[in-house]
Write an enzyme that holds these catalytic residues in place. Structure first.
Site, PDB file in Angstrom:
ATOM      1  N   GLY A  19      -5.905   2.709   2.967  1.00 34.54           N
ATOM      2  CA  GLY A  19      -4.728   3.065   2.177  1.00 34.54           C
ATOM      3  C   GLY A  19      -3.631   2.101   2.586  1.00 34.54           C
ATOM      4  O   GLY A  19      -3.293   2.004   3.776  1.00 34.54           O
ATOM      5  N   GLY A  21      -0.467   1.805   0.915  1.00 38.98           N
ATOM      6  CA  GLY A  21       0.786   2.116   0.237  1.00 38.98           C
ATOM      7  C   GLY A  21       1.908   2.177   1.255  1.00 38.98           C
ATOM      8  O   GLY A  21       1.936   1.414   2.234  1.00 38.98           O
ATOM      9  N   GLY A  22       2.842   3.116   1.052  1.00 43.31           N
ATOM     10  CA  GLY A  22       4.003   3.220   1.935  1.00 43.31           C
ATOM     11  C   GLY A  22       3.621   3.335   3.397  1.00 43.31           C
ATOM     12  O   GLY A  22       4.089   2.556   4.243  1.00 43.31           O
ATOM     13  N   LEU A  23       2.756   4.293   3.716  1.00 45.86           N
ATOM     14  CA  LEU A  23       2.415   4.505   5.126  1.00 45.86           C
ATOM     15  C   LEU A  23       1.484   3.421   5.666  1.00 45.86           C
ATOM     16  O   LEU A  23       1.611   3.012   6.822  1.00 45.86           O
ATOM     17  CB  LEU A  23       1.783   5.876   5.325  1.00 45.86           C
ATOM     18  CG  LEU A  23       2.754   7.044   5.253  1.00 45.86           C
ATOM     19  CD1 LEU A  23       2.038   8.339   5.558  1.00 45.86           C
ATOM     20  CD2 LEU A  23       3.922   6.864   6.211  1.00 45.86           C
ATOM     21  N   TYR A  64      -0.023  -7.615  -1.263  1.00 45.86           N
ATOM     22  CA  TYR A  64      -0.123  -6.300  -1.921  1.00 45.86           C
ATOM     23  C   TYR A  64       0.997  -6.142  -2.948  1.00 45.86           C
ATOM     24  O   TYR A  64       0.773  -5.662  -4.060  1.00 45.86           O
ATOM     25  CB  TYR A  64      -0.050  -5.194  -0.867  1.00 45.86           C
ATOM     26  CG  TYR A  64      -0.326  -3.798  -1.394  1.00 45.86           C
ATOM     27  CD1 TYR A  64      -1.619  -3.282  -1.417  1.00 45.86           C
ATOM     28  CD2 TYR A  64       0.711  -2.996  -1.863  1.00 45.86           C
ATOM     29  CE1 TYR A  64      -1.869  -2.003  -1.891  1.00 45.86           C
ATOM     30  CE2 TYR A  64       0.467  -1.720  -2.342  1.00 45.86           C
ATOM     31  CZ  TYR A  64      -0.824  -1.213  -2.350  1.00 45.86           C
ATOM     32  OH  TYR A  64      -1.061   0.048  -2.829  1.00 45.86           O
ATOM     33  N   LYS A 130      -1.772  17.008   5.219  1.00 43.19           N
ATOM     34  CA  LYS A 130      -0.712  18.008   5.296  1.00 43.19           C
ATOM     35  C   LYS A 130      -1.147  19.434   4.965  1.00 43.19           C
ATOM     36  O   LYS A 130      -0.597  20.370   5.506  1.00 43.19           O
ATOM     37  CB  LYS A 130       0.415  17.585   4.359  1.00 43.19           C
ATOM     38  CG  LYS A 130       1.034  16.247   4.797  1.00 43.19           C
ATOM     39  CD  LYS A 130       2.437  16.067   4.324  1.00 43.19           C
ATOM     40  CE  LYS A 130       2.509  15.539   2.928  1.00 43.19           C
ATOM     41  NZ  LYS A 130       3.823  14.956   2.631  1.00 43.19           N
ATOM     42  N   ALA A 196       2.026   8.837  -3.241  1.00 36.05           N
ATOM     43  CA  ALA A 196       1.146   9.978  -2.918  1.00 36.05           C
ATOM     44  C   ALA A 196       1.929  11.066  -2.196  1.00 36.05           C
ATOM     45  O   ALA A 196       1.776  12.260  -2.488  1.00 36.05           O
ATOM     46  CB  ALA A 196      -0.033   9.512  -2.061  1.00 36.05           C
ATOM     47  N   THR A 197       2.774  10.660  -1.259  1.00 34.89           N
ATOM     48  CA  THR A 197       3.572  11.637  -0.512  1.00 34.89           C
ATOM     49  C   THR A 197       4.404  12.471  -1.482  1.00 34.89           C
ATOM     50  O   THR A 197       4.445  13.709  -1.392  1.00 34.89           O
ATOM     51  CB  THR A 197       4.507  10.898   0.481  1.00 34.89           C
ATOM     52  OG1 THR A 197       3.689  10.131   1.363  1.00 34.89           O
ATOM     53  CG2 THR A 197       5.350  11.865   1.288  1.00 34.89           C
ATOM     54  N   GLU A 200       2.283  14.757  -3.640  1.00 30.20           N
ATOM     55  CA  GLU A 200       1.799  15.900  -2.851  1.00 30.20           C
ATOM     56  C   GLU A 200       2.933  16.891  -2.581  1.00 30.20           C
ATOM     57  O   GLU A 200       2.696  18.094  -2.493  1.00 30.20           O
ATOM     58  CB  GLU A 200       1.141  15.412  -1.556  1.00 30.20           C
ATOM     59  CG  GLU A 200      -0.194  14.727  -1.829  1.00 30.20           C
ATOM     60  CD  GLU A 200      -0.856  14.167  -0.582  1.00 30.20           C
ATOM     61  OE1 GLU A 200      -0.785  14.803   0.479  1.00 30.20           O
ATOM     62  OE2 GLU A 200      -1.455  13.078  -0.677  1.00 30.20           O
ATOM     63  N   HIS A 204       3.851  21.289  -4.319  1.00 24.35           N
ATOM     64  CA  HIS A 204       4.336  22.540  -3.714  1.00 24.35           C
ATOM     65  C   HIS A 204       5.449  23.183  -4.533  1.00 24.35           C
ATOM     66  O   HIS A 204       5.885  24.286  -4.213  1.00 24.35           O
ATOM     67  CB  HIS A 204       4.878  22.272  -2.304  1.00 24.35           C
ATOM     68  CG  HIS A 204       3.834  21.882  -1.297  1.00 24.35           C
ATOM     69  ND1 HIS A 204       3.075  22.794  -0.599  1.00 24.35           N
ATOM     70  CD2 HIS A 204       3.431  20.665  -0.873  1.00 24.35           C
ATOM     71  CE1 HIS A 204       2.253  22.155   0.219  1.00 24.35           C
ATOM     72  NE2 HIS A 204       2.449  20.860   0.072  1.00 24.35           N
TER      73      HIS A 204
HETATM   74  P1  NAD Z   1       0.841   5.729  -1.311  1.00 27.35           P
HETATM   75  O1  NAD Z   1       0.683   6.362  -2.647  1.00 27.35           O
HETATM   76  O2  NAD Z   1       2.066   4.932  -1.041  1.00 27.35           O
HETATM   77  O3  NAD Z   1      -0.408   4.769  -1.014  1.00 27.35           O
HETATM   78  C1  NAD Z   1      -1.731   5.190  -1.120  1.00 27.35           C
HETATM   79  C2  NAD Z   1      -2.663   4.002  -0.856  1.00 27.35           C
HETATM   80  O4  NAD Z   1      -4.012   4.469  -0.883  1.00 27.35           O
HETATM   81  C3  NAD Z   1      -2.556   2.891  -1.906  1.00 27.35           C
HETATM   82  O5  NAD Z   1      -2.624   1.635  -1.247  1.00 27.35           O
HETATM   83  C4  NAD Z   1      -3.820   3.079  -2.729  1.00 27.35           C
HETATM   84  O6  NAD Z   1      -4.286   1.873  -3.303  1.00 27.35           O
HETATM   85  C5  NAD Z   1      -4.784   3.582  -1.673  1.00 27.35           C
HETATM   86  N1  NAD Z   1      -5.931   4.285  -2.253  1.00 27.35           N
HETATM   87  C6  NAD Z   1      -5.931   5.243  -3.210  1.00 27.35           C
HETATM   88  N2  NAD Z   1      -7.194   5.601  -3.496  1.00 27.35           N
HETATM   89  C7  NAD Z   1      -7.997   4.847  -2.686  1.00 27.35           C
HETATM   90  C8  NAD Z   1      -9.415   4.743  -2.527  1.00 27.35           C
HETATM   91  N3  NAD Z   1     -10.253   5.499  -3.236  1.00 27.35           N
HETATM   92  N4  NAD Z   1      -9.892   3.855  -1.636  1.00 27.35           N
HETATM   93  C9  NAD Z   1      -9.050   3.081  -0.907  1.00 27.35           C
HETATM   94  N5  NAD Z   1      -7.706   3.160  -1.006  1.00 27.35           N
HETATM   95  C10 NAD Z   1      -7.194   4.012  -1.888  1.00 27.35           C
HETATM   96  O7  NAD Z   1       0.626   6.892  -0.214  1.00 27.35           O
HETATM   97  P2  NAD Z   1       1.646   7.313   0.950  1.00 27.35           P
HETATM   98  O8  NAD Z   1       2.870   7.857   0.332  1.00 27.35           O
HETATM   99  O9  NAD Z   1       1.718   6.218   1.949  1.00 27.35           O
HETATM  100  O10 NAD Z   1       0.898   8.594   1.599  1.00 27.35           O
HETATM  101  C11 NAD Z   1      -0.362   8.536   2.242  1.00 27.35           C
HETATM  102  C12 NAD Z   1      -0.712   9.913   2.779  1.00 27.35           C
HETATM  103  O11 NAD Z   1       0.094  10.220   3.914  1.00 27.35           O
HETATM  104  C13 NAD Z   1      -0.489  11.061   1.804  1.00 27.35           C
HETATM  105  O12 NAD Z   1      -1.664  11.828   1.700  1.00 27.35           O
HETATM  106  C14 NAD Z   1       0.619  11.872   2.410  1.00 27.35           C
HETATM  107  O13 NAD Z   1       0.504  13.250   2.182  1.00 27.35           O
HETATM  108  C15 NAD Z   1       0.442  11.587   3.881  1.00 27.35           C
HETATM  109  N6  NAD Z   1       1.711  11.843   4.609  1.00 27.35           N
HETATM  110  C16 NAD Z   1       1.683  12.638   5.707  1.00 27.35           C
HETATM  111  C17 NAD Z   1       2.831  12.931   6.403  1.00 27.35           C
HETATM  112  C18 NAD Z   1       2.812  13.796   7.631  1.00 27.35           C
HETATM  113  O14 NAD Z   1       3.850  13.938   8.261  1.00 27.35           O
HETATM  114  N7  NAD Z   1       1.690  14.368   8.028  1.00 27.35           N
HETATM  115  C19 NAD Z   1       4.052  12.387   5.974  1.00 27.35           C
HETATM  116  C20 NAD Z   1       4.060  11.557   4.874  1.00 27.35           C
HETATM  117  C21 NAD Z   1       2.874  11.287   4.190  1.00 27.35           C
END
Ligand code: NAD
Length: 337
Positions: A19, A21-23, A64, A130, A196-197, A200, A204
């Site tokens: 993944g 994206g942002g994280l 990217y 989460k 995605a964050t 998600e 809620h």
């Molecule tokens: P994002 O939408 O910015 O990026 C998602 C990435 O995953 C993208 O690069 C996308 O191309 C890739 N992706 C999607 N489907 C894929 C697949 N089948 N194979 C490979 N790569 C794939 O996501 P984000 O906002 O960075 O969030 C990532 C996760 O982190 C989320 O599930 C979010 O809930 C979780 N999160 C957790 C916390 C916490 O405190 N626990 C806080 C924030 C986010």
């Protein structure tokens, strides 16, 4: 089951991020100055990149941004719609992955865990998932993960993650825990950096669920955020901090509450993220410990730091032959240098 081998971090341990994206991008930045872990593999929905000598975070992020995938990187990039499967096979040197993937649908992360089990790969997996129901799906895979030689640490972001672990630590003062209340404030300048964050979180909101939020187009998300001035306010969320603290034997899940406010138009936090742990001491006094994150720390810092801290702890467990499923509430993260 345990051997006395230990992991030496004298030379950098090769790790990957799934993944981007942002994280995932923040994870690459967090790792860049570290000498104990080296980012050698990254995958997104359209491709993957692998470079044993180490991937350059800026190159990955720039490519990217320009082409939508790290697969477009000249040296080591591969375009693929099966990027996770292909990367697992292409990069046997990777000893641990941070799964910075969307859990959309709510069964996605469990399906990725099954993919790792089926592949025969052995190592450490860390997620920042989460939802309680998502962690419950992983619990069902506990013995499969153990038999496969995988050490999987779940719920290792900020909440769940850092704050859950802080609650587990704070609980030690008490003979009985009465309540764990987590309140988060997240400020991001632009929702599209964390699609995605935000989806998600929308899941809620009243009238939404994971599938409905997943199927919203970007335009529909933007239109929804227009109606709330960019704010998402959430109460009594289904958050895995509850099951993690219950599994760790600290408190029943119905005494754990999670809520917060996300501002999608302002990098400044709308409120200070904190966890309050209320309990009764052995002398019969009721008290509350509060752990508050510094307002200057971003969501990305509070997720990616702990995720790699748990990955380091997981590598040490793995080297000792300790496999299976663990949560952020039962393992102490290690500090990555
Ligand atoms: P994002 O939408 O910015 O990026 C998602 C990435 O995953 C993208 O690069 C996308 O191309 C890739 N992706 C999607 N489907 C894929 C697949 N089948 N194979 C490979 N790569 C794939 O996501 P984000 O906002 O960075 O969030 C990532 C996760 O982190 C989320 O599930 C979010 O809930 C979780 N999160 C957790 C916390 C916490 O405190 N626990 C806080 C924030 C986010």
């Amino acid at each position: 089951m345990s051997s006395n081998r230990s992991t030496s971090f004298d030379s950098p341990v090769p790790v990957g991020v799934l993944g981007f994206g942002g994280l995932g991008q923040a994870a690459a930045r967090v790792l860049a100055p570290k000498r104990e872990l080296r980012l050698v593999a990254a995958a997104d929905g359209k491709g993957y990149a692998r470079r044993v000598a180490g991937l350059d975070a800026d190159t990955c992020i720039n490519v990217y941004a320009q082409s939508g995938t790290v697969g477009a990187i000249e040296a080591g990039g591969v375009l693929s719609t099966q990027s996770i499967q292909e990367l697992i096979e292409a990069a046997p040197e990777v000893r641990g992955y941070f799964l910075a993937l969307p859990n959309l649908p709510n069964t996605f992360m469990a399906s990725v865990a099954r993919q790792f089990v089926a592949s025969g790969w052995k190592g450490v997996l860390v997620d920042a998932m989460k939802r309680t129901s998502a962690v419950e799906q992983l619990l069902e895979l506990r013995s499969e993960l153990a038999e496969a030689g995988i050490t999987y640490l779940t719920g290792c972001g900020a909440t769940p993650g850092l704050l859950t672990a802080a609650a587990a630590l704070a609980a030690q003062s008490y003979a009985e825990i009465q309540a764990v209340e987590i309140t988060f404030g997240v400020g991001i300048a632009n929702w599209e950096a964390y699609r995605a964050t935000i989806r998600e979180d929308i899941a809620h909101m009243p009238g939404y669920d994971v599938d409905r939020a997943r199927n919203l187009s970007d335009e529909e998300v933007a239109a929804l955020l227009d109606t709330t001035d960019g704010l998402i306010s959430l109460e009594n969320m289904e958050h895995a901090d509850d099951i993690m603290l219950e599994l760790a034997g600290i408190v029943d899940r119905d005494r754990v509450t999670v809520g917060g406010v996300v501002d999608t138009r302002n990098a400044r936090k709308p409120l200070s993220t904190n966890v309050r742990v209320t309990g009764r001491t052995f002398e019969g006094k009721t008290s509350t410990h509060t752990f508050t994150l510094g307002d200057e720390t971003s969501m990305a810092a509070n997720v990616c730091g702990p995720a790699f801290g748990y990955l380091k702890a997981g590598l040490e467990l793995h080297a000792r032959g300790i496999y299976g499923l663990f949560t952020a509430a039962e393992i102490m993260p290690k500090f990555v240098r």
